[in-house]
Design a protein around this motif. Sequence first.
Motif, PDB file in Angstrom:
ATOM      1  N   ARG A 173       0.816  -1.215   0.000  1.00  0.00           N
ATOM      2  CA  ARG A 173       0.000   0.000   0.000  1.00  0.00           C
ATOM      3  C   ARG A 173       0.849   1.265   0.000  1.00  0.00           C
ATOM      4  O   ARG A 173       0.374   2.328  -0.373  1.00  0.00           O
ATOM      5  CB  ARG A 173      -0.934   0.022   1.216  1.00  0.00           C
ATOM      6  CG  ARG A 173      -1.931  -1.123   1.247  1.00  0.00           C
ATOM      7  CD  ARG A 173      -2.910  -1.055   0.089  1.00  0.00           C
ATOM      8  NE  ARG A 173      -3.789   0.085   0.197  1.00  0.00           N
ATOM      9  CZ  ARG A 173      -4.859   0.118   0.981  1.00  0.00           C
ATOM     10  NH1 ARG A 173      -5.174  -0.926   1.702  1.00  0.00           N
ATOM     11  NH2 ARG A 173      -5.621   1.197   1.022  1.00  0.00           N
ATOM     12  N   GLY A 223      -4.340  19.874  -1.799  1.00  0.00           N
ATOM     13  CA  GLY A 223      -5.441  20.310  -0.947  1.00  0.00           C
ATOM     14  C   GLY A 223      -5.876  19.167  -0.039  1.00  0.00           C
ATOM     15  O   GLY A 223      -5.517  18.005  -0.268  1.00  0.00           O
ATOM     16  N   ARG A 224      -6.661  19.498   0.988  1.00  0.00           N
ATOM     17  CA  ARG A 224      -7.119  18.464   1.939  1.00  0.00           C
ATOM     18  C   ARG A 224      -7.885  17.353   1.239  1.00  0.00           C
ATOM     19  O   ARG A 224      -7.917  16.224   1.693  1.00  0.00           O
ATOM     20  CB  ARG A 224      -8.032  19.099   2.989  1.00  0.00           C
ATOM     21  CG  ARG A 224      -7.342  19.965   3.992  1.00  0.00           C
ATOM     22  CD  ARG A 224      -8.339  20.693   4.892  1.00  0.00           C
ATOM     23  NE  ARG A 224      -9.276  19.786   5.548  1.00  0.00           N
ATOM     24  CZ  ARG A 224     -10.575  19.706   5.234  1.00  0.00           C
ATOM     25  NH1 ARG A 224     -11.086  20.436   4.256  1.00  0.00           N
ATOM     26  NH2 ARG A 224     -11.364  18.880   5.906  1.00  0.00           N
ATOM     27  N   ASN A 225      -8.540  17.711   0.143  1.00  0.00           N
ATOM     28  CA  ASN A 225      -9.387  16.723  -0.540  1.00  0.00           C
ATOM     29  C   ASN A 225      -8.733  16.153  -1.796  1.00  0.00           C
ATOM     30  O   ASN A 225      -9.399  15.528  -2.613  1.00  0.00           O
ATOM     31  CB  ASN A 225     -10.744  17.341  -0.883  1.00  0.00           C
ATOM     32  CG  ASN A 225     -10.602  18.506  -1.832  1.00  0.00           C
ATOM     33  OD1 ASN A 225      -9.490  19.004  -2.047  1.00  0.00           O
ATOM     34  ND2 ASN A 225     -11.702  18.947  -2.418  1.00  0.00           N
ATOM     35  N   GLU A 226      -7.421  16.384  -1.954  1.00  0.00           N
ATOM     36  CA  GLU A 226      -6.707  15.810  -3.102  1.00  0.00           C
ATOM     37  C   GLU A 226      -5.944  14.559  -2.643  1.00  0.00           C
ATOM     38  O   GLU A 226      -5.071  14.646  -1.768  1.00  0.00           O
ATOM     39  CB  GLU A 226      -5.723  16.823  -3.692  1.00  0.00           C
ATOM     40  CG  GLU A 226      -6.393  17.933  -4.481  1.00  0.00           C
ATOM     41  CD  GLU A 226      -5.378  18.851  -5.141  1.00  0.00           C
ATOM     42  OE1 GLU A 226      -5.341  18.904  -6.383  1.00  0.00           O
ATOM     43  OE2 GLU A 226      -4.615  19.520  -4.407  1.00  0.00           O
ATOM     44  N   ALA A 227      -6.295  13.436  -3.220  1.00  0.00           N
ATOM     45  CA  ALA A 227      -5.665  12.170  -2.840  1.00  0.00           C
ATOM     46  C   ALA A 227      -4.287  12.038  -3.489  1.00  0.00           C
ATOM     47  O   ALA A 227      -4.131  12.316  -4.683  1.00  0.00           O
ATOM     48  CB  ALA A 227      -6.549  11.001  -3.256  1.00  0.00           C
ATOM     49  N   VAL A 228      -3.325  11.619  -2.682  1.00  0.00           N
ATOM     50  CA  VAL A 228      -1.978  11.335  -3.203  1.00  0.00           C
ATOM     51  C   VAL A 228      -1.541   9.976  -2.648  1.00  0.00           C
ATOM     52  O   VAL A 228      -0.972   9.898  -1.557  1.00  0.00           O
ATOM     53  CB  VAL A 228      -0.953  12.415  -2.798  1.00  0.00           C
ATOM     54  CG1 VAL A 228       0.382  12.148  -3.499  1.00  0.00           C
ATOM     55  CG2 VAL A 228      -1.450  13.808  -3.117  1.00  0.00           C
ATOM     56  N   PRO A 229      -1.832   8.904  -3.366  1.00  0.00           N
ATOM     57  CA  PRO A 229      -1.378   7.577  -2.897  1.00  0.00           C
ATOM     58  C   PRO A 229       0.146   7.565  -2.788  1.00  0.00           C
ATOM     59  O   PRO A 229       0.849   8.105  -3.648  1.00  0.00           O
ATOM     60  CB  PRO A 229      -1.855   6.635  -4.004  1.00  0.00           C
ATOM     61  CG  PRO A 229      -2.923   7.387  -4.726  1.00  0.00           C
ATOM     62  CD  PRO A 229      -2.555   8.837  -4.628  1.00  0.00           C
ATOM     63  N   TRP A 230       0.625   6.934  -1.723  1.00  0.00           N
ATOM     64  CA  TRP A 230       2.081   6.910  -1.512  1.00  0.00           C
ATOM     65  C   TRP A 230       2.800   6.222  -2.677  1.00  0.00           C
ATOM     66  O   TRP A 230       3.929   6.547  -2.989  1.00  0.00           O
ATOM     67  CB  TRP A 230       2.395   6.185  -0.192  1.00  0.00           C
ATOM     68  CG  TRP A 230       1.876   6.917   0.995  1.00  0.00           C
ATOM     69  CD1 TRP A 230       2.391   8.059   1.550  1.00  0.00           C
ATOM     70  CD2 TRP A 230       0.727   6.574   1.788  1.00  0.00           C
ATOM     71  NE1 TRP A 230       1.619   8.442   2.627  1.00  0.00           N
ATOM     72  CE2 TRP A 230       0.615   7.547   2.815  1.00  0.00           C
ATOM     73  CE3 TRP A 230      -0.206   5.543   1.752  1.00  0.00           C
ATOM     74  CZ2 TRP A 230      -0.403   7.524   3.768  1.00  0.00           C
ATOM     75  CZ3 TRP A 230      -1.209   5.506   2.701  1.00  0.00           C
ATOM     76  CH2 TRP A 230      -1.306   6.485   3.698  1.00  0.00           C
ATOM     77  N   PRO A 235      -9.684   2.883  -0.816  1.00  0.00           N
ATOM     78  CA  PRO A 235      -9.142   2.986  -2.175  1.00  0.00           C
ATOM     79  C   PRO A 235      -8.197   4.181  -2.291  1.00  0.00           C
ATOM     80  O   PRO A 235      -8.198   5.068  -1.419  1.00  0.00           O
ATOM     81  CB  PRO A 235     -10.402   3.202  -3.023  1.00  0.00           C
ATOM     82  CG  PRO A 235     -11.382   3.847  -2.107  1.00  0.00           C
ATOM     83  CD  PRO A 235     -11.085   3.299  -0.727  1.00  0.00           C
ATOM     84  N   ASP A 236      -7.415   4.205  -3.347  1.00  0.00           N
ATOM     85  CA  ASP A 236      -6.455   5.301  -3.537  1.00  0.00           C
ATOM     86  C   ASP A 236      -7.132   6.669  -3.463  1.00  0.00           C
ATOM     87  O   ASP A 236      -6.547   7.630  -2.952  1.00  0.00           O
ATOM     88  CB  ASP A 236      -5.757   5.151  -4.896  1.00  0.00           C
ATOM     89  CG  ASP A 236      -4.650   4.095  -4.853  1.00  0.00           C
ATOM     90  OD1 ASP A 236      -4.357   3.578  -3.750  1.00  0.00           O
ATOM     91  OD2 ASP A 236      -4.093   3.793  -5.915  1.00  0.00           O
ATOM     92  N   ALA A 237      -8.352   6.757  -3.981  1.00  0.00           N
ATOM     93  CA  ALA A 237      -9.042   8.051  -4.010  1.00  0.00           C
ATOM     94  C   ALA A 237      -9.349   8.583  -2.612  1.00  0.00           C
ATOM     95  O   ALA A 237      -9.640   9.770  -2.432  1.00  0.00           O
ATOM     96  CB  ALA A 237     -10.346   7.928  -4.807  1.00  0.00           C
ATOM     97  N   MET A 238      -9.295   7.709  -1.611  1.00  0.00           N
ATOM     98  CA  MET A 238      -9.560   8.131  -0.224  1.00  0.00           C
ATOM     99  C   MET A 238      -8.284   8.484   0.528  1.00  0.00           C
ATOM    100  O   MET A 238      -8.341   8.871   1.693  1.00  0.00           O
ATOM    101  CB  MET A 238     -10.270   7.002   0.538  1.00  0.00           C
ATOM    102  CG  MET A 238     -11.662   6.700   0.052  1.00  0.00           C
ATOM    103  SD  MET A 238     -12.817   7.968   0.589  1.00  0.00           S
ATOM    104  CE  MET A 238     -14.385   7.146   0.261  1.00  0.00           C
ATOM    105  N   LEU A 239      -7.138   8.319  -0.110  1.00  0.00           N
ATOM    106  CA  LEU A 239      -5.870   8.561   0.584  1.00  0.00           C
ATOM    107  C   LEU A 239      -5.532  10.043   0.545  1.00  0.00           C
ATOM    108  O   LEU A 239      -4.608  10.489  -0.125  1.00  0.00           O
ATOM    109  CB  LEU A 239      -4.756   7.716  -0.038  1.00  0.00           C
ATOM    110  CG  LEU A 239      -5.001   6.203   0.004  1.00  0.00           C
ATOM    111  CD1 LEU A 239      -3.809   5.455  -0.571  1.00  0.00           C
ATOM    112  CD2 LEU A 239      -5.310   5.738   1.419  1.00  0.00           C
ATOM    113  N   LYS A 240      -6.326  10.794   1.275  1.00  0.00           N
ATOM    114  CA  LYS A 240      -6.137  12.236   1.354  1.00  0.00           C
ATOM    115  C   LYS A 240      -6.256  12.662   2.806  1.00  0.00           C
ATOM    116  O   LYS A 240      -6.839  11.955   3.636  1.00  0.00           O
ATOM    117  CB  LYS A 240      -7.168  12.959   0.492  1.00  0.00           C
ATOM    118  CG  LYS A 240      -8.581  12.467   0.681  1.00  0.00           C
ATOM    119  CD  LYS A 240      -9.478  12.962  -0.426  1.00  0.00           C
ATOM    120  CE  LYS A 240     -10.863  12.351  -0.331  1.00  0.00           C
ATOM    121  NZ  LYS A 240     -11.707  12.695  -1.470  1.00  0.00           N
TER     122      LYS A 240
END
Lengths: 130, 82
Positions: free
Chosen positions: A29, A63-70, B54-59
């Motif tokens: 992950r 932003g707080r609502n922008e997802a950035v997967p590691w 999911p990746d989209a929740m990783l914020k």
Amino acid sequence: MPAQVGIDLVDVDAVRAALRDHRDRYLTRVYTAREAADCAGSPNRLAQRFAAKEATIKALRPGRNEAVPWTSIELRQRGARGQELKLSGPALEIARARGLGSFLVSVSSQAGYACAVVCAGPARPGAASS
Amino acid sequence: VNDQIRDVIREHARLPVDVGTLADATDLYEAGMTSHASVNVMLALEDAFDVEFPDAMLKRESFESIAAISGVIGQLQAEEAA
């Protein structure tokens, strides 16, 4: 956009504990397959990579609502002593949206902590940004 | 659900404060949760609630408070039940 800097410090013991508690899920992950292979289970090397990912995220300023997967930020060994960053997916999209395309990274570790500093600058012709 | 989330945070977030003193809306990052601790919290929440982020929740906003986490878990459980 002017250059952006990010820094992060990671407790190597915390990485060791995550490996103990979650092993494969923690690795898949957070780290790319290449990173996991490069680190060969070393908590210290993994901590350096995590610090580089978080330092990059700080430089990108999502932003707080922008997802950035590691896993969309990868630290690669370059030669004997250097490293480079490879961005993909959401991290690359955010970088492009902010006009950032040139990334410099430095990592270090000592006394149970790993540290990384990332400097992100405007895209340069021919610069590796992805 | 919030009590279960508090148990996970107590065990995995490595906060320098007693989780029992935090309100549901308290910002966990401001309370001392590191970015790496948020990974442990996420993986432990997945075990506790049998969901996968999911990746989209990783914020940041997904993990910034007990209330936020509760909302995300409710959304994931609803999606899996649908």
